[in-house]
Design a protein around this motif. Structure first.
Motif, short mmCIF file in Angstrom:
data_model
loop_
_atom_site.label_atom_id
_atom_site.label_comp_id
_atom_site.label_asym_id
_atom_site.label_seq_id
_atom_site.Cartn_x
_atom_site.Cartn_y
_atom_site.Cartn_z
N THR A 174 47.92 34.93 28.82
CA THR A 174 48.84 34.26 27.91
C THR A 174 48.20 33.98 26.55
O THR A 174 48.87 33.51 25.64
CB THR A 174 49.29 32.91 28.51
OG1 THR A 174 48.12 32.13 28.75
CG2 THR A 174 50.06 33.11 29.79
N SER A 175 46.90 34.22 26.41
CA SER A 175 46.24 33.88 25.15
C SER A 175 45.50 35.08 24.58
O SER A 175 44.72 35.72 25.26
CB SER A 175 45.22 32.76 25.36
OG SER A 175 45.86 31.61 25.79
N PHE A 176 45.76 35.34 23.32
CA PHE A 176 45.01 36.36 22.60
C PHE A 176 44.96 35.88 21.16
O PHE A 176 45.99 35.53 20.58
CB PHE A 176 45.72 37.72 22.72
CG PHE A 176 44.99 38.84 22.01
CD1 PHE A 176 43.84 39.41 22.55
CD2 PHE A 176 45.45 39.33 20.77
CE1 PHE A 176 43.17 40.45 21.90
CE2 PHE A 176 44.78 40.37 20.12
CZ PHE A 176 43.65 40.92 20.70
N ARG A 221 49.03 43.10 23.77
CA ARG A 221 48.71 41.67 23.86
C ARG A 221 49.79 40.83 23.18
O ARG A 221 50.45 41.28 22.25
CB ARG A 221 47.37 41.35 23.17
CG ARG A 221 46.20 42.18 23.63
CD ARG A 221 45.86 41.91 25.09
NE ARG A 221 44.53 42.36 25.41
CZ ARG A 221 44.21 43.53 25.95
NH1 ARG A 221 45.18 44.39 26.25
NH2 ARG A 221 42.96 43.86 26.20
N THR A 222 49.92 39.59 23.66
CA THR A 222 50.78 38.62 22.98
C THR A 222 49.87 37.65 22.24
O THR A 222 49.05 36.96 22.86
CB THR A 222 51.67 37.88 23.99
OG1 THR A 222 52.51 38.87 24.62
CG2 THR A 222 52.55 36.85 23.31
N VAL A 223 50.01 37.60 20.93
CA VAL A 223 49.11 36.80 20.09
C VAL A 223 49.53 35.33 20.13
O VAL A 223 50.67 34.99 19.77
CB VAL A 223 49.13 37.33 18.64
CG1 VAL A 223 48.29 36.45 17.72
CG2 VAL A 223 48.66 38.79 18.59
N LYS A 261 53.23 43.83 13.62
CA LYS A 261 53.67 45.21 13.88
C LYS A 261 52.94 45.80 15.09
O LYS A 261 53.49 46.60 15.82
CB LYS A 261 53.36 46.03 12.62
CG LYS A 261 53.96 47.40 12.60
CD LYS A 261 53.78 48.02 11.22
CE LYS A 261 53.08 49.36 11.39
NZ LYS A 261 52.58 49.90 10.15
N HIS A 262 51.69 45.38 15.29
CA HIS A 262 50.88 46.02 16.35
C HIS A 262 50.83 45.23 17.65
O HIS A 262 50.47 45.79 18.69
CB HIS A 262 49.47 46.27 15.83
CG HIS A 262 49.43 47.31 14.76
ND1 HIS A 262 49.47 48.66 15.05
CD2 HIS A 262 49.43 47.22 13.41
CE1 HIS A 262 49.46 49.34 13.92
NE2 HIS A 262 49.44 48.50 12.91
N TRP A 263 51.06 43.92 17.56
CA TRP A 263 51.07 43.11 18.77
C TRP A 263 52.34 42.27 18.77
O TRP A 263 53.02 42.20 17.75
CB TRP A 263 49.84 42.18 18.81
CG TRP A 263 48.51 42.84 19.07
CD1 TRP A 263 48.14 43.52 20.19
CD2 TRP A 263 47.37 42.85 18.20
NE1 TRP A 263 46.83 43.95 20.07
CE2 TRP A 263 46.33 43.55 18.87
CE3 TRP A 263 47.09 42.33 16.93
CZ2 TRP A 263 45.06 43.75 18.32
CZ3 TRP A 263 45.84 42.52 16.38
CH2 TRP A 263 44.84 43.23 17.07
N THR A 264 52.61 41.61 19.89
CA THR A 264 53.76 40.70 19.93
C THR A 264 53.26 39.31 19.53
O THR A 264 52.22 38.87 20.01
CB THR A 264 54.30 40.62 21.38
OG1 THR A 264 54.59 41.95 21.80
CG2 THR A 264 55.54 39.77 21.48
N LEU A 265 53.99 38.62 18.68
CA LEU A 265 53.62 37.25 18.35
C LEU A 265 54.35 36.31 19.31
O LEU A 265 55.56 36.44 19.50
CB LEU A 265 54.00 36.87 16.92
CG LEU A 265 53.31 37.58 15.75
CD1 LEU A 265 53.50 36.78 14.47
CD2 LEU A 265 51.82 37.77 16.00
N ALA A 266 53.62 35.39 19.92
CA ALA A 266 54.26 34.37 20.77
C ALA A 266 55.20 33.56 19.88
O ALA A 266 54.96 33.44 18.68
CB ALA A 266 53.19 33.48 21.39
N PRO A 267 56.27 32.98 20.45
CA PRO A 267 57.26 32.28 19.62
C PRO A 267 56.63 31.16 18.78
O PRO A 267 57.05 30.90 17.67
CB PRO A 267 58.24 31.70 20.63
CG PRO A 267 57.98 32.41 21.92
CD PRO A 267 56.61 33.01 21.87
#
Ligand code: SAM
Ligand code: SF4
Length: 387
Positions: A9-11, A61-63, A90-96
């Motif tokens: 859950t953390s990156f 990963r989710t940032v 663009k390259h990773w998903t951002l957490a809300p």
């Protein structure tokens, strides 16, 4: 066992901006002063390239946090910050609720960019106030006054959901009485988070030279201890207990990005002199990039990244890093996780000896943490446990 230490859950993404307007005499961070204008467009391109290369190695990963550190990131144009954030997204998903922090120097010029940073997506600033005494700020080589710094804090309060600021204490000639007054004045301006660093004399800095010449005297161990104890008491009473050696927050308002380091999570380091810990192929890699900004640019332009060192960590090295980082935290470490990383448990006899001195304690949940009397001798405690 694969990815045993990957918290899915953390990156975190750390972005290093390596320039400052002048070099403070105590500082050994990777910061450089340039008299010509910085070509931010070229840097934006290079950051985008290095982010793309890193994401290809650590995809999907989710940032959870992004941190712009320096140097002085508040010298960047807001458009530069926005472009870097767009590339990360663009390259990773951002957490809300991704925490996006930017370190800022509290000068009036830099404060004028705060709205632009907010519009670009930054939701937390960390301001280098350092002291509330103008004479001290001058000896620290700072280019702002105490009033300018307080004005910057007030602007930050109006613009960002979250802000923190840094002070340096245990400075030359500082008395406990003077520090108490300064700290109380700082707490009155603080919101949810404060970083309070004891002055460290770093090798090869002007302060190290002055000290060697007998021209700079820092408080002796007893005074430093008194200043430390006072800091813990005052902050705890104000609802800002230490959650890490030098970091204080209202519970729940800790800096999530820094927590990720101390909890030994996974993060990418982008930019000159940045460090990362990436998990690839089931292995944890310790990665470092070229420190000199112009050489980093050339490397990235030539080969897509600025990496100068990439080591796969052995389980014993991972366990040592986990210990070193985790024992900085008031919450301490999970002993089970140490066992999984090291392939063996921590030496019980050593824990018991240190507990006998009152330096560490274990909890019913299976955690090991350093006590109030252990923190001033943390390095020795870690060295003893890691040996
Ligand atoms: C990357 S630095 C500074 C960010 C920003 N450039 C500034 O100076 O405001 C982060 C913090 O580390 C602390 N720091 C740097 N060198 C230190 C030293 N030698 N001893 C104690 N604290 C130090 C300062 O409080 C500083 O704000
Ligand atoms: S303390 Fe901050 S402003 Fe001063 S040289 Fe270091 S990074 Fe730059």
């Amino acid at each position: 066992m694969a990815n045993a230490n990957r918290d899915a859950t953390s990156f975190g993404v750390y972005i290093h901006w390596p320039f400052c307007l002048s070099k403070c005499p105590y500082c050994d961070f990777n910061s450089h002063v340039r008299h010509a204008a910085i070509d931010e467009t070229r840097f934006v391109r290079a950051f985008a390239t290095e982010i793309a290369t890193t994401a290809a190695r650590a995809p999907g990963r989710t940032v959870s946090s992004i941190f712009f550190g320096g140097g002085t990131p508040s010298l960047m144009q807001p458009e530069t910050v926005g472009a870097i954030l767009d590339t990360v997204a663009k390259h990773w998903t951002l957490a809300p609720n991704t925490e996006i922090t930017l370190e800022a120097n509290p000068t009036s010029v830099e404060t004028t960019r705060f709205r632009g940073y907010r519009a670009a997506g930054v939701n937390r600033v960390s301001l280098g106030v350092q002291s509330l005494d103008d004479a001290v700020l001058a000896t620290l080589g700072r280019t702002h006054t105490a009033q300018e710094a307080l004005d910057a804090v007030a602007v930050a309060r109006g613009i960002f959901e979250r802000y923190s600021f840094d002070l340096i204490y245990a400075r030359p000639g500082q008395t406990p009485l003077a520090w108490r007054a300064e700290l109380e004045a700082a707490i009155a301006q603080a919101a949810e988070h404060l970083s309070l660093y004891q002055l460290t004399i770093e090798a090869d800095t002007p302060f190290a030279t002055l000290r060697a010449l007998g021209k700079l005297k820092i408080p002796d161990d007893d005074t430093a201890r008194e200043l430390y104890d006072m800091t813990q008491d005052i902050c705890a009473a104000a609802g800002l207990p230490a959650y890490e050696v030098s970091n204080h927050a209202r519970p729940g308002a800790e800096c999530r990005h820094n927590l990720l380091y101390w909890r030994y999570g996974e993060y990418a380091g982008i930019g000159p002199g940045a460090h990362g810990r990436l998990i690839a192929g089931g292995k944890r890699h310790a990665i470092a990039t070229e420190k000199r900004p112009e050489s980093w640019l050339m490397r990235v332009e030539a080969s897509g990244h600025g990496i100068v060192s990439d080591e796969t960590l052995l389980s014993s090295e991972q366990a040592d890093e986990f210990l070193l980082m985790g024992l900085r935290l008031a919450e301490g470490i999970d002993l089970e996780r140490f066992t999984r990383l090291a392939g063996r448990p921590l030496d019980i006899a050593r824990i018991e000896t240190l507990a006998g001195y009152g330096f560490v304690e274990t909890t019913p949940e299976g955690r090991l943490r350093v006590t109030r009397s252990g923190f001033p001798v943390l390095d020795a405690v870690v060295a003893d446990l890691a040996a």
